[in-house]
Design a protein around this motif. Structure first.
Motif, PDB file in Angstrom:
ATOM      1  N   HIS A  19       0.867  -1.175   0.000  1.00  0.00           N
ATOM      2  CA  HIS A  19       0.000   0.000   0.000  1.00  0.00           C
ATOM      3  C   HIS A  19       0.902   1.224   0.000  1.00  0.00           C
ATOM      4  N   ALA A  20       0.549   2.220  -0.782  1.00  0.00           N
ATOM      5  CA  ALA A  20       1.305   3.470  -0.791  1.00  0.00           C
ATOM      6  C   ALA A  20       0.329   4.633  -0.900  1.00  0.00           C
ATOM      7  N   ARG A  21       0.640   5.675  -0.167  1.00  0.00           N
ATOM      8  CA  ARG A  21      -0.213   6.868  -0.150  1.00  0.00           C
ATOM      9  C   ARG A  21       0.694   8.090  -0.248  1.00  0.00           C
ATOM     10  N   LEU A  22       0.421   8.950  -1.229  1.00  0.00           N
ATOM     11  CA  LEU A  22       1.269  10.104  -1.499  1.00  0.00           C
ATOM     12  C   LEU A  22       0.446  11.383  -1.429  1.00  0.00           C
ATOM     13  N   GLN A  23       0.909  12.311  -0.602  1.00  0.00           N
ATOM     14  CA  GLN A  23       0.246  13.612  -0.515  1.00  0.00           C
ATOM     15  C   GLN A  23       0.717  14.456  -1.690  1.00  0.00           C
ATOM     16  N   ILE A  24      -0.223  14.878  -2.518  1.00  0.00           N
ATOM     17  CA  ILE A  24       0.147  15.666  -3.693  1.00  0.00           C
ATOM     18  C   ILE A  24      -0.151  17.148  -3.516  1.00  0.00           C
ATOM     19  N   ARG A  25      -0.922  17.473  -2.478  1.00  0.00           N
ATOM     20  CA  ARG A  25      -1.175  18.876  -2.149  1.00  0.00           C
ATOM     21  C   ARG A  25      -1.385  18.970  -0.643  1.00  0.00           C
ATOM     22  N   PRO A  26      -0.611  19.830   0.032  1.00  0.00           N
ATOM     23  CA  PRO A  26      -0.772  19.954   1.482  1.00  0.00           C
ATOM     24  C   PRO A  26      -2.075  20.666   1.845  1.00  0.00           C
ATOM     25  N   ALA A  27      -2.485  20.494   3.081  1.00  0.00           N
ATOM     26  CA  ALA A  27      -3.661  21.212   3.572  1.00  0.00           C
ATOM     27  C   ALA A  27      -3.385  22.705   3.492  1.00  0.00           C
ATOM     28  N   ASP A  28      -4.433  23.463   3.199  1.00  0.00           N
ATOM     29  CA  ASP A  28      -4.293  24.915   3.086  1.00  0.00           C
ATOM     30  C   ASP A  28      -5.532  25.558   3.693  1.00  0.00           C
ATOM     31  N   GLY A  29      -5.370  26.046   4.904  1.00  0.00           N
ATOM     32  CA  GLY A  29      -6.513  26.648   5.592  1.00  0.00           C
ATOM     33  C   GLY A  29      -7.589  25.615   5.854  1.00  0.00           C
ATOM     34  N   ASP A  30      -8.778  25.854   5.305  1.00  0.00           N
ATOM     35  CA  ASP A  30      -9.901  24.933   5.490  1.00  0.00           C
ATOM     36  C   ASP A  30      -9.910  23.792   4.473  1.00  0.00           C
ATOM     37  N   VAL A  31      -8.998  23.841   3.517  1.00  0.00           N
ATOM     38  CA  VAL A  31      -8.955  22.821   2.470  1.00  0.00           C
ATOM     39  C   VAL A  31      -8.045  21.676   2.922  1.00  0.00           C
ATOM     40  N   ALA A  32      -8.593  20.468   2.919  1.00  0.00           N
ATOM     41  CA  ALA A  32      -7.834  19.291   3.357  1.00  0.00           C
ATOM     42  C   ALA A  32      -6.722  18.958   2.364  1.00  0.00           C
ATOM     43  N   ALA A  33      -5.724  18.266   2.855  1.00  0.00           N
ATOM     44  CA  ALA A  33      -4.646  17.794   1.992  1.00  0.00           C
ATOM     45  C   ALA A  33      -5.224  16.841   0.945  1.00  0.00           C
ATOM     46  N   GLN A  34      -4.569  16.788  -0.209  1.00  0.00           N
ATOM     47  CA  GLN A  34      -5.010  15.882  -1.275  1.00  0.00           C
ATOM     48  C   GLN A  34      -3.996  14.750  -1.402  1.00  0.00           C
ATOM     49  N   TRP A  35      -4.507  13.522  -1.479  1.00  0.00           N
ATOM     50  CA  TRP A  35      -3.670  12.329  -1.530  1.00  0.00           C
ATOM     51  C   TRP A  35      -4.050  11.467  -2.725  1.00  0.00           C
ATOM     52  N   VAL A  36      -3.086  10.703  -3.228  1.00  0.00           N
ATOM     53  CA  VAL A  36      -3.358   9.608  -4.160  1.00  0.00           C
ATOM     54  C   VAL A  36      -2.835   8.352  -3.482  1.00  0.00           C
ATOM     55  N   GLU A  37      -3.442   7.207  -3.803  1.00  0.00           N
ATOM     56  CA  GLU A  37      -2.960   5.979  -3.181  1.00  0.00           C
ATOM     57  C   GLU A  37      -3.168   4.784  -4.087  1.00  0.00           C
ATOM     58  N   VAL A  38      -2.336   3.783  -3.849  1.00  0.00           N
ATOM     59  CA  VAL A  38      -2.437   2.520  -4.573  1.00  0.00           C
ATOM     60  C   VAL A  38      -2.345   1.381  -3.569  1.00  0.00           C
ATOM     61  N   GLN A  39      -2.948   0.281  -3.942  1.00  0.00           N
ATOM     62  CA  GLN A  39      -2.796  -0.940  -3.169  1.00  0.00           C
ATOM     63  C   GLN A  39      -1.598  -1.698  -3.755  1.00  0.00           C
ATOM     64  N   ARG A  40      -1.541  -2.971  -3.567  1.00  0.00           N
ATOM     65  CA  ARG A  40      -0.394  -3.783  -3.967  1.00  0.00           C
ATOM     66  C   ARG A  40       0.111  -3.430  -5.362  1.00  0.00           C
ATOM     67  N   GLY A  41       1.411  -3.215  -5.443  1.00  0.00           N
ATOM     68  CA  GLY A  41       1.973  -2.881  -6.736  1.00  0.00           C
ATOM     69  C   GLY A  41       3.404  -2.403  -6.656  1.00  0.00           C
ATOM     70  N   LEU A  42       3.666  -1.330  -7.390  1.00  0.00           N
ATOM     71  CA  LEU A  42       5.023  -0.847  -7.584  1.00  0.00           C
ATOM     72  C   LEU A  42       5.066   0.667  -7.456  1.00  0.00           C
ATOM     73  N   VAL A  43       6.041   1.149  -6.698  1.00  0.00           N
ATOM     74  CA  VAL A  43       6.316   2.579  -6.642  1.00  0.00           C
ATOM     75  C   VAL A  43       7.535   2.820  -7.522  1.00  0.00           C
ATOM     76  N   ILE A  44       7.405   3.758  -8.451  1.00  0.00           N
ATOM     77  CA  ILE A  44       8.512   4.116  -9.341  1.00  0.00           C
ATOM     78  C   ILE A  44       8.919   5.548  -9.020  1.00  0.00           C
ATOM     79  N   TYR A  45      10.127   5.706  -8.490  1.00  0.00           N
ATOM     80  CA  TYR A  45      10.707   7.031  -8.283  1.00  0.00           C
ATOM     81  C   TYR A  45      11.543   7.312  -9.530  1.00  0.00           C
ATOM     82  N   VAL A  46      11.428   8.506 -10.092  1.00  0.00           N
ATOM     83  CA  VAL A  46      12.141   8.777 -11.339  1.00  0.00           C
ATOM     84  C   VAL A  46      12.796  10.155 -11.306  1.00  0.00           C
TER      85      VAL A  46
END
Length: 168
Positions: A19-46
């Motif tokens: 499982h991997a979860r990546l925050q792509i936008r931090p919280a800003d005031g009243d707006v919650a942080a935005q995350w993307v996530e995947v279950q079993r698989g592969l993380v590719i750092y490039v």
């Protein structure tokens, strides 16, 4: 030039994940942080280096999605496409760092605009390759990705330190 001294155009680090979860936008005031996530698989750092161009991308995508690193339930190693498994792509400029004294330098990395363009095209090619694969389509595999040029928070669960570095 000797094979071992070839200057890379790109570097990718592959990490198996449960499982991997990546925050792509931090919280800003009243707006919650935005995350993307995947279950079993592969993380590719490039990371892309100066001199990299879009001609390199098809080879990278083909290699990274077809290398047999994903372990099945019976211990056999297959590609992420054959597993099939989800994919999280993360831009990782620090893969281009070189130690100088006690500091890291990133002078070999591509410029921001070039890096962004290469990263965007890399993500698109990965998405197309996964969409064209019948096993992935049937399993509803997802390809998620981080945002280029931003610091991101990663939460990662793995089934072991199964990490591979590949240079192109």
């Amino acid at each position: 030039m000797a094979e071992g001294s070839r200057i890379p155009q790109a570097r990718a680090l592959l990490q198996q994940c449960l499982h991997a979860r990546l925050q792509i936008r931090p919280a800003d005031g009243d707006v919650a942080a935005q995350w993307v996530e995947v279950q079993r698989g592969l993380v590719i750092y490039v990371c892309f280096f100066k001199g990299a161009d879009k001609e390199l991308l098809p080879k990278m995508v083909n290699t990274l999605l077809n290398v047999k690193l994903s372990e099945t339930e019976n211990g056999k190693h297959v590609s992420i496409l054959d597993l099939p498994g989800n994919i999280l792509i993360i831009p990782q400029a620090t893969l281009g760092g070189r130690l100088k004294g006690r500091n890291m330098q990133y002078h070999s990395n591509s410029g921001k605009e070039e890096g962004f363009e290469l990263y965007s095209q890399f993500v698109t090619l990965c998405e197309k390759e996964v969409a064209a694969n019948s096993k992935c389509a049937e399993a509803r595999v997802v390809v998620e990705h981080g945002t280029y040029g931003n610091r991101q928070v990663l939460k990662l669960d793995t089934n072991g330190p199964f990490t591979h570095l590949i240079e192109f």
